[in-house]
Design a protein around this motif. Structure first.
Motif, PDB file in Angstrom:
ATOM      1  N   VAL A 133       2.911  14.314  -9.758  1.00 21.35           N
ATOM      2  CA  VAL A 133       4.191  14.901 -10.154  1.00 21.35           C
ATOM      3  C   VAL A 133       3.941  16.160 -10.955  1.00 21.35           C
ATOM      4  N   HIS A 134       4.968  16.990 -11.060  1.00 27.59           N
ATOM      5  CA  HIS A 134       4.913  18.212 -11.863  1.00 27.59           C
ATOM      6  C   HIS A 134       5.606  18.044 -13.205  1.00 27.59           C
ATOM      7  N   GLY A 135       6.518  17.085 -13.296  1.00 25.38           N
ATOM      8  CA  GLY A 135       7.258  16.879 -14.527  1.00 25.38           C
ATOM      9  C   GLY A 135       7.335  15.405 -14.867  1.00 25.38           C
ATOM     10  N   ILE A 136       8.032  15.095 -15.947  1.00 27.35           N
ATOM     11  CA  ILE A 136       8.146  13.721 -16.443  1.00 27.35           C
ATOM     12  C   ILE A 136       9.488  13.162 -16.011  1.00 27.35           C
ATOM     13  N   SER A 137       9.448  12.126 -15.210  1.00 29.88           N
ATOM     14  CA  SER A 137      10.675  11.491 -14.743  1.00 29.88           C
ATOM     15  C   SER A 137      11.200  10.548 -15.811  1.00 29.88           C
ATOM     16  N   THR A 138      12.524  10.420 -15.873  1.00 31.17           N
ATOM     17  CA  THR A 138      13.140   9.480 -16.808  1.00 31.17           C
ATOM     18  C   THR A 138      13.610   8.229 -16.100  1.00 31.17           C
ATOM     19  N   GLY A 139      13.246   8.088 -14.817  1.00 33.64           N
ATOM     20  CA  GLY A 139      13.680   6.930 -14.048  1.00 33.64           C
ATOM     21  C   GLY A 139      12.932   5.674 -14.439  1.00 33.64           C
ATOM     22  N   ALA A 140      13.314   4.566 -13.791  1.00 32.07           N
ATOM     23  CA  ALA A 140      12.676   3.283 -14.075  1.00 32.07           C
ATOM     24  C   ALA A 140      11.236   3.288 -13.605  1.00 32.07           C
ATOM     25  N   VAL A 141      10.368   2.631 -14.365  1.00 33.01           N
ATOM     26  CA  VAL A 141       8.954   2.530 -14.025  1.00 33.01           C
ATOM     27  C   VAL A 141       8.749   1.261 -13.221  1.00 33.01           C
ATOM     28  N   THR A 142       8.139   1.375 -12.072  1.00 34.21           N
ATOM     29  CA  THR A 142       7.866   0.224 -11.220  1.00 34.21           C
ATOM     30  C   THR A 142       6.377   0.071 -11.021  1.00 34.21           C
ATOM     31  N   ARG A 143       5.983  -1.006 -10.402  1.00 28.64           N
ATOM     32  CA  ARG A 143       4.571  -1.263 -10.166  1.00 28.64           C
ATOM     33  C   ARG A 143       4.048  -0.318  -9.097  1.00 28.64           C
ATOM     34  N   PRO A 144       2.859   0.234  -9.243  1.00 31.01           N
ATOM     35  CA  PRO A 144       2.331   1.160  -8.247  1.00 31.01           C
ATOM     36  C   PRO A 144       2.003   0.456  -6.947  1.00 31.01           C
ATOM     37  N   PRO A 145       1.998   1.180  -5.819  1.00 31.99           N
ATOM     38  CA  PRO A 145       1.653   0.553  -4.546  1.00 31.99           C
ATOM     39  C   PRO A 145       0.198   0.130  -4.541  1.00 31.99           C
ATOM     40  N   GLY A 146      -0.074  -0.950  -3.840  1.00 35.51           N
ATOM     41  CA  GLY A 146      -1.447  -1.437  -3.772  1.00 35.51           C
ATOM     42  C   GLY A 146      -1.778  -2.255  -5.003  1.00 35.51           C
ATOM     43  N   THR A 147      -2.540  -3.307  -4.828  1.00 36.55           N
ATOM     44  CA  THR A 147      -2.966  -4.141  -5.951  1.00 36.55           C
ATOM     45  C   THR A 147      -4.469  -4.266  -5.915  1.00 36.55           C
ATOM     46  N   PRO A 148      -5.116  -4.492  -7.043  1.00 36.76           N
ATOM     47  CA  PRO A 148      -6.571  -4.625  -7.065  1.00 36.76           C
ATOM     48  C   PRO A 148      -7.019  -5.779  -6.185  1.00 36.76           C
ATOM     49  N   PRO A 149      -8.033  -5.568  -5.350  1.00 37.95           N
ATOM     50  CA  PRO A 149      -8.533  -6.658  -4.503  1.00 37.95           C
ATOM     51  C   PRO A 149      -8.958  -7.843  -5.358  1.00 37.95           C
ATOM     52  N   ARG A 150      -8.577  -9.031  -4.917  1.00 37.90           N
ATOM     53  CA  ARG A 150      -8.874 -10.222  -5.708  1.00 37.90           C
ATOM     54  C   ARG A 150     -10.042 -11.017  -5.125  1.00 37.90           C
ATOM     55  N   SER A 151     -10.433 -10.723  -3.915  1.00 34.34           N
ATOM     56  CA  SER A 151     -11.535 -11.462  -3.315  1.00 34.34           C
ATOM     57  C   SER A 151     -12.835 -11.123  -4.023  1.00 34.34           C
ATOM     58  N   SER A 152     -13.627 -12.143  -4.306  1.00 38.58           N
ATOM     59  CA  SER A 152     -14.903 -11.922  -4.982  1.00 38.58           C
ATOM     60  C   SER A 152     -15.878 -11.163  -4.100  1.00 38.58           C
ATOM     61  N   GLU A 153     -15.620 -11.162  -2.792  1.00 39.41           N
ATOM     62  CA  GLU A 153     -16.511 -10.458  -1.877  1.00 39.41           C
ATOM     63  C   GLU A 153     -16.152  -8.976  -1.758  1.00 39.41           C
ATOM     64  N   THR A 154     -15.032  -8.590  -2.316  1.00 36.86           N
ATOM     65  CA  THR A 154     -14.578  -7.205  -2.211  1.00 36.86           C
ATOM     66  C   THR A 154     -14.951  -6.452  -3.475  1.00 36.86           C
ATOM     67  N   GLU A 155     -15.391  -5.206  -3.300  1.00 43.64           N
ATOM     68  CA  GLU A 155     -15.741  -4.385  -4.457  1.00 43.64           C
ATOM     69  C   GLU A 155     -14.492  -4.105  -5.274  1.00 43.64           C
ATOM     70  N   PRO A 156     -14.535  -4.267  -6.592  1.00 38.32           N
ATOM     71  CA  PRO A 156     -13.337  -4.040  -7.421  1.00 38.32           C
ATOM     72  C   PRO A 156     -12.825  -2.608  -7.277  1.00 38.32           C
ATOM     73  N   ASP A 157     -11.512  -2.480  -7.333  1.00 39.78           N
ATOM     74  CA  ASP A 157     -10.871  -1.164  -7.273  1.00 39.78           C
ATOM     75  C   ASP A 157     -10.840  -0.598  -8.685  1.00 39.78           C
ATOM     76  N   GLU A 158     -11.728   0.357  -8.971  1.00 43.96           N
ATOM     77  CA  GLU A 158     -11.856   0.871 -10.329  1.00 43.96           C
ATOM     78  C   GLU A 158     -10.604   1.624 -10.776  1.00 43.96           C
ATOM     79  N   VAL A 159      -9.953   2.332  -9.862  1.00 46.90           N
ATOM     80  CA  VAL A 159      -8.730   3.052 -10.231  1.00 46.90           C
ATOM     81  C   VAL A 159      -7.633   2.063 -10.604  1.00 46.90           C
TER      82      VAL A 159
END
Length: 699
Positions: free
Chosen positions: A207-233
């Protein structure tokens, strides 16, 4: 001269004995200074001899040095062209000083200062002989380097402080639509090739500016499988990881990961980053309770992520300040929304009174205030009877607003039950004394009663300024029926009454319209009377506009005004003169406001003797309907006579622009903007709180 003196005299006149070559060689060997003999033959240079001090200084034995070229030991900074210039200077008889790094046999180096001179005689083959004296300058150079590093560190820190100061200046206007883009541009000028801010606003996005709208959960969730490399971001966003992480723009991340989503956003913004540097640093933007977003930084040209480590403290301060700015903007937005809701709840949803021309106005003194202590209300009590109240609660804070809301509710309740102004105020007195409302308040309550087309204005005052009656250019102060402030009435209230004629105007107002620091309230009332006597407007809105234009350009307090006008009798004569060719109304965001807006336009076009009334009525209906359906907050309607037609402006608090649609295929509606386009030139512009949509009717 004695014998001793003769001997000293003879010694002075006796030439010294020549020193042999062996003695000179021994002297050079034990001189305590590193020395060497060099030879030059054309462009070839070699070392012929070094003394023991040279061996001790450099760590090379004589056999490892004699016969070799100097360049073998000065290879780090060797330059053929520079050596040629040095050789020419020495050959011309100039003594040359130069400091160079000398390679030691153990792989280290020392900085040696060479003082090189040419011996006066060449050998038979024309070979030049040079003598070089070496001085160890390693400690001096190290000290100079340390000083330079200290200066560089200080300069870096000073530049960092200057940049943080600039960041603070930019964030001071945190509501600017490009505030984050400006901070990113500052980072690009200082430490990065590219920078961007991704906030958690309806999904993680740059974004270029600061929104005043409602904050929601970002798309995508950290992988939970122990065989998957953790998502550092994703770990940064959840707060389970601190510091910065590297995002590889060439790597393929899992589709459901936050890293993949952020990678897509960054490459869409700057595709060249996939080529160079391909890896970017990602830092979390912390809030008080959650992570608000991410800062993405690409290293400058020729640098890597490791080079950004030196700027890590600076970047951490930047993201913390940005996080504070985001939370402040959103906190202000929540407070603003709360204040707006409070205003909508307390200010009246004005009823139309059949047979009356009605206009109201309210403005808080402070631009940031959404509601103050002044208030008014218009009530349709029953057919032919309307209630009107205007009041003022002392103060401009939440307590004053709360007291105003309580009074409004009490007056409304008794007005519908009892009707008669004096009785209503008596009952309000009793109830307010029991409620222990902490703020003093004044008000005027009046009724407008129509019997056989004749209106009667009956009123009672509780410590409030007198209403004004405007009739045929003469102003009368309705000063009867006075009494003490609400809650302090010990005696029964009295009422005043006046029968109104066609064309009569009644003005109710709060002291903010006339009160100024440089004059008394009595003088202000006199100024109001003088202005009212000169009014020529033929409608209630015009009367209000003339009062505001003269008296309320720079108010020092809240202002509330109610104008009641009995329409002229058919065939009545309009007073000559001119009035402001502008009108304004504030309407609640409800469907009934559409009809009120149409009536306002009809009255205005009649007062201004404008044609094209049907088109004006249709355009204003569509504009107000769009504001009611798609906007929020109160709707402001403004009309202007531009000299060549009517200009209509409608403002609401939704900043989103109007959208032209093709209509609803299986329903009614969706054609509003298309209708406006056929009848008027139109456009929109941002306003302080939302947007203004305007239309200029075609003649």
């Amino acid at each position: 001269m004695d014998q001793r003196g003769q001997r000293e005299h003879l010694a002075l006149r006796t030439p010294p004995t020549p020193v042999g070559v062996d003695l000179l060689a021994t002297a050079m060997q034990h001189a305590g200074t590193a020395m060497a003999l060099l030879r030059r033959s054309g462009h070839l240079y070699s070392i012929d001899w070094v003394n023991d001090e040279f061996v001790a200084m450099t760590g090379y034995p004589q056999r490892a040095v004699v016969g070799r070229a100097p360049r073998d030991f000065f290879r780090e900074n060797w330059s053929e062209s520079a050596m040629l210039d040095l050789a020419d200077s020495v050959s011309s008889g100039t003594k040359v000083d130069v400091t160079l790094p000398f390679a030691r046999p153990d792989g280290g180096s020392l900085w040696l200062r060479l003082t090189v001179s040419r011996l006066p005689e060449d050998d038979a083959e024309g070979v030049e002989r040079w003598v070089a004296v070496f001085t160890d300058k390693t400690d001096d150079v190290a000290r100079d380097v340390s000083q330079l590093e200290s200066i560089a560190t200080e300069r870096h820190a000073r530049n960092g402080l200057a940049m943080l100061s600039q960041v603070s200046d930019i964030l001071a206007d945190a509501e600017h639509p490009a505030v984050l883009a400006d901070v990113a541009a500052l980072l690009v000028r200082s430490v990065a090739r590219w920078a961007g801010f991704a906030l958690v606003d309806d999904g993680l996005r740059l974004v270029h500016g600061i929104s005043t709208g409602a904050v929601t959960r970002p798309p995508g969730t950290p992988p939970r499988s122990s065989e998957t490399e953790p998502d550092e971001v994703a770990q940064l966003l959840t707060g389970s990881r601190e510091g910065s992480v590297a995002l590889d723009l060439r790597r393929t991340y899992p589709d459901a990961s936050v890293s993949a989503h952020l990678q897509e956003q960054v490459l869409a913004e700057n595709p060249e980053l996939a080529i160079d540097p391909s890896r970017v640093a990602v830092l979390a933007i912390p809030g008080a309770r959650r992570i608000l977003g991410l800062l993405v930084v690409a290293p400058s040209d020729g640098q890597t992520l490791r080079d950004l480590d030196d700027d890590a403290p600076l970047l951490n301060v930047v993201v913390r300040r940005v996080g504070m700015a985001i939370e402040n903007v959103r906190l202000y937005a929540r407070e603003h929304q709360l204040a707006d809701s409070l205003q909508r709840a307390m200010l009246p949803e004005q009823a139309d009174i059949p047979g009356l021309d009605l206009w109201t106005y309210y403005s808080p003194n402070s631009g940031h205030a959404q509601v103050g202590g002044d208030w008014y209300d218009i009530l349709q009590i029953r057919a032919g009877v309307a209630g009107v109240v205007i009041g003022d609660v002392v103060g401009h804070d939440v307590e004053a607003a709360a007291a105003m809301g309580q009074l409004r509710s009490v007056v409304r309740s008794y007005a519908f039950e009892l009707t008669e102004p004096a009785i209503v105020l008596d009952r309000v007195d009793r109830l307010v004394r029991g409620m222990r409302i902490p703020r003093a308040a004044s008000l005027v309550y009046a009724t407008m009663t129509c019997v056989e087309d004749t209106w009667t204005f009956e009123y009672s005052r509780a410590g409030h300024l007198p209403p004004l009656l405007l009739r045929d250019g003469v102003v009368t102060q309705l000063g009867d029926a006075g009494g003490s402030l609400i809650g302090f009435g010990e005696r029964p209230r009295s009422a005043g009454q006046v029968d109104l004629r066609p064309g009569d105007v009644v003005v109710l107002y709060t002291d903010g319209l006339i009160e100024r620091r440089d004059r008394s309230l009595r003088a202000g009332l006199g100024a109001l009377v003088a202005v009212a006597e000169s009014i020529t407007a033929p409608d209630a809105a015009g009367v209000g506009e003339e009062l505001l234009a003269t008296l309320a350009e720079e108010p020092e307090d809240d202002v509330a005004v109610v104008i009641l006008r009995v329409p002229d009798a058919p065939g009545g004569v309009m007073r000559p003169g001119s009035s402001p060719r502008r009108r304004r109304w504030v309407l609640p965001s409800e469907a009934a406001s559409i009809g009120r807006a149409r009536h306002s336009v009809l009255r205005t076009c009649d007062a201004w003797d404008l044609g094209n009334v049907a088109n004006a009525e249709l355009v204003v209906s569509e504009l107000v309907a769009n504001a009611v359906l798609h906007g929020w907050g109160h709707v402001a309607l403004r009309l202007f006579d531009t000299g060549d037609g009517l200009r209509i402006e409608v403002e609401d608090a939704n900043p989103a622009p109007p959208v032209i649609t093709e209509g609803h295929a299986n329903g009614v509606g969706g054609y509003g903007v298309q209708i406006i386009e056929r009848l008027a030139d139109w456009g929109w512009r941002p306003s302080g709180e939302g947007k203004i949509v305007w239309a200029k009717l075609r003649t």
